[in-house]
Design an enzyme around this catalytic site. Structure first.
Site, short mmCIF file in Angstrom:
data_model
loop_
_atom_site.label_atom_id
_atom_site.label_comp_id
_atom_site.label_asym_id
_atom_site.label_seq_id
_atom_site.Cartn_x
_atom_site.Cartn_y
_atom_site.Cartn_z
N HIS A 195 0.82 -1.21 0.00
CA HIS A 195 0.00 0.00 0.00
C HIS A 195 0.86 1.27 0.00
O HIS A 195 0.42 2.31 0.48
CB HIS A 195 -0.92 0.01 1.22
CG HIS A 195 -1.97 -1.07 1.20
ND1 HIS A 195 -2.95 -1.13 0.24
CD2 HIS A 195 -2.17 -2.12 2.02
CE1 HIS A 195 -3.73 -2.18 0.48
NE2 HIS A 195 -3.27 -2.81 1.54
N ARG A 222 7.07 -6.32 3.17
CA ARG A 222 5.83 -6.89 2.65
C ARG A 222 5.72 -6.64 1.15
O ARG A 222 5.66 -5.49 0.72
CB ARG A 222 4.61 -6.30 3.35
CG ARG A 222 3.30 -6.84 2.78
CD ARG A 222 2.10 -6.50 3.62
NE ARG A 222 1.71 -5.10 3.55
CZ ARG A 222 0.58 -4.61 4.06
NH1 ARG A 222 -0.25 -5.42 4.70
NH2 ARG A 222 0.30 -3.32 3.98
N GLN A 244 -0.16 -13.40 6.07
CA GLN A 244 -1.24 -12.58 6.61
C GLN A 244 -2.58 -13.31 6.54
O GLN A 244 -2.98 -13.79 5.47
CB GLN A 244 -1.33 -11.24 5.88
CG GLN A 244 -0.22 -10.29 6.30
CD GLN A 244 -0.51 -8.87 5.84
OE1 GLN A 244 0.26 -8.31 5.07
NE2 GLN A 244 -1.60 -8.28 6.32
N ASP A 280 -8.76 -5.60 6.50
CA ASP A 280 -9.26 -6.42 5.40
C ASP A 280 -10.16 -7.55 5.90
O ASP A 280 -11.11 -7.94 5.22
CB ASP A 280 -8.10 -6.99 4.58
CG ASP A 280 -7.53 -5.97 3.60
OD1 ASP A 280 -8.29 -5.50 2.74
OD2 ASP A 280 -6.34 -5.65 3.70
#
Length: 243
Positions: free
Chosen positions: A28, A53, A130, A158
């Site tokens: 992100h 990540r 995750q 999420d």
């Protein structure tokens, strides 16, 4: 904490703050390969674990991150056992996995200056996956059982969205699902972490037994801090535009 600015300088500031880990985010954030490399180099001299990540659970991208020298990976959106197995395969050379062999060209092996790197590389990598969907929660025990998954990390934002509760990561149903994952990890004997920026929520999950927790991000600290300055020193104006 998350490092999402894309700035090596900011990453270094965060690395020297006394935290246990900084997570350099490629999902992100405006981070390409060169930017991630610069941030890994910037934090290398500090007593902090650098976790990276990638944007997706993709064999090619994971290979590139490993070759840059990332040793702790956080793989997003792992929903099934097959997803977890693919992530494990991506971080290991054959015959265990499918990582492409380019150690002579890579920072990870210090350009073949590390003896027997390709034989030992798998021992230098930690893999976290995750859990951030209702499907992943249903499959969490199986995901934890995959050999090579070292830890799980629960993403409540999420997870809440997947449950039809977008923006409500502190909803009791979401928090119950997080606690279910914590219990599953404890039963499997593997570490479990969670994302929680609200201090009260972070403390709740610490009390529930998480092993690690992400409690902030460089960009949110800057956003809230600069807003605080504006609130303290700029006269209030009715109808001031945000943009």
């Amino acid at each position: 904490m998350w490092v999402c600015s894309g700035s090596a300088l900011v990453a270094e500031i965060c690395a020297g703050a006394g935290l246990d880990a900084v997570v350099i985010d490629g999902e992100h954030s405006p981070n390409g390969l060169e930017g991630i490399l610069a941030q890994l180099q910037a934090v290398h001299g500090y007593p902090v674990t650098a976790v990276v990540r990638p944007p997706v659970n993709d064999t090619v991208i994971i290979k590139q991150y490993l070759d840059l020298g990332a040793q702790s990976l956080l793989i997003p959106m792992v929903h099934t056992v097959a997803d977890a197995e693919a992530a494990v395969a991506a971080v290991h050379y054959p015959p265990r996995g499918v990582r492409g062999v380019g150690s002579a060209l890579a920072r990870s092996s210090r350009w073949n200056r590390i003896p027997d790197y390709v034989q030992r590389a798998g021992d230098t990598v930690s893999l976290m996956v995750q859990i951030e969907s209702a499907q992943a929660v249903e499959n969490v025990a199986g995901i934890l059982a995959v050999d090579g998954v070292d830890a799980i990390f629960v993403g409540p934002a999420d997870l809440a969205a997947s449950m039809g509760l977008l923006g409500a990561q502190e909803h009791p149903t979401v928090m119950a699902a997080v606690e279910q994952c914590i219990a599953a990890a404890k039963a499997a004997g593997k570490p479990v972490g969670v994302n929680a920026f609200a201090p009260a929520t972070a403390q709740y999950y610490i009390d529930a037994g998480v092993d690690f927790i992400l409690v902030g991000a460089d960009v949110t600290l800057l956003a809230r801090g600069s807003e605080g300055l504006a609130s303290a020193f700029i006269p209030k104006r009715v109808g001031r535009p945000l943009l």
